[in-house]
Design a protein around this motif. Sequence first.
Motif, PDB file in Angstrom:
ATOM      1  N   UNK A  94      37.375  48.421  40.556  1.00 38.60           N
ATOM      2  CA  UNK A  94      37.947  48.263  41.889  1.00 38.60           C
ATOM      3  C   UNK A  94      36.930  47.737  42.893  1.00 38.60           C
ATOM      4  N   UNK A  95      35.667  48.112  42.722  1.00 37.23           N
ATOM      5  CA  UNK A  95      34.605  47.622  43.606  1.00 37.23           C
ATOM      6  C   UNK A  95      34.543  46.109  43.561  1.00 37.23           C
ATOM      7  N   UNK A  96      34.642  45.551  42.375  1.00 37.97           N
ATOM      8  CA  UNK A  96      34.552  44.106  42.207  1.00 37.97           C
ATOM      9  C   UNK A  96      35.846  43.417  42.623  1.00 37.97           C
ATOM     10  N   UNK A  97      36.965  44.061  42.368  1.00 37.99           N
ATOM     11  CA  UNK A  97      38.247  43.472  42.754  1.00 37.99           C
ATOM     12  C   UNK A  97      38.378  43.373  44.270  1.00 37.99           C
ATOM     13  N   UNK A  98      37.940  44.408  44.983  1.00 35.06           N
ATOM     14  CA  UNK A  98      38.007  44.378  46.444  1.00 35.06           C
ATOM     15  C   UNK A  98      37.171  43.242  47.001  1.00 35.06           C
ATOM     16  N   UNK A  99      35.960  43.087  46.458  1.00 34.09           N
ATOM     17  CA  UNK A  99      35.088  42.014  46.920  1.00 34.09           C
ATOM     18  C   UNK A  99      35.671  40.651  46.568  1.00 34.09           C
ATOM     19  N   UNK A 100      36.197  40.526  45.352  1.00 28.30           N
ATOM     20  CA  UNK A 100      36.766  39.252  44.910  1.00 28.30           C
ATOM     21  C   UNK A 100      38.001  38.891  45.726  1.00 28.30           C
ATOM     22  N   UNK A 101      38.797  39.892  46.092  1.00 27.00           N
ATOM     23  CA  UNK A 101      39.977  39.627  46.922  1.00 27.00           C
ATOM     24  C   UNK A 101      39.568  39.023  48.269  1.00 27.00           C
TER      25      UNK A 101
END
Length: 221
Positions: A94-101
């Motif tokens: 989720x940490x990476x998904x939030x940043x990628x979003x």
Amino acid sequence: MGMKLQKDISMSQKEKTTQKGKTQNIGAFFDLDHTLLTVNASVELAKYFLFHGKISKRMFAYLFFGGLMYATYLITPEEYISRHLKMIKGEPLEKYKKAANKLFLPNPERFFRKSVVREYYAHKKQGHKVFIITQTYKPIAEYFSNILNPDELISTEPEIVDGKFTGRGKICGAHNKYKDVLRMEKKYNLDLSKSYAYTDSIHDIKMLEKVKNVYVINIKT
């Protein structure tokens, strides 16, 4: 668009051929970073973390020095990815998904290299089987493949359990991409003697040797 390594390449040649009584398909394999995209998606994500102070000094050092070792052939692409997977063990996806979003949405197309994307859609229009084949982690590559809609996305697939990286995964390293090309040849009944590959890196040389028509985009060694 880049340097062409194959003479007499014509996008108007027949889409299919008959061999040993079977109808075969033509394939087109596209690298993602610096080919379909003008950037390296993973590097852009790392820069985002760095700018927002969300990357450890240890990780920053590895990305910098490990990247140099990778670029100068001191370690293989597979070794570079394997070490990175181990370094993010236990971290939440989720940490990476939030940043990628925040980085890639709502308009991932702004990262597209228009000239190559035109070739990509030209292949689709002719009925060729199109593939995105990349070292980039699947959760990141999907921001772009969901728009381009290839017949198959072939990418590094980190193992995720309970929403966290385990440190393991299926690596799609540059030196082993040719194995995926051969796998697609069987799965989609491809005629590699009439197929295409687009990339920016000499690291992909083994893959390029498997197909007839090769395009190198803004080549880097």
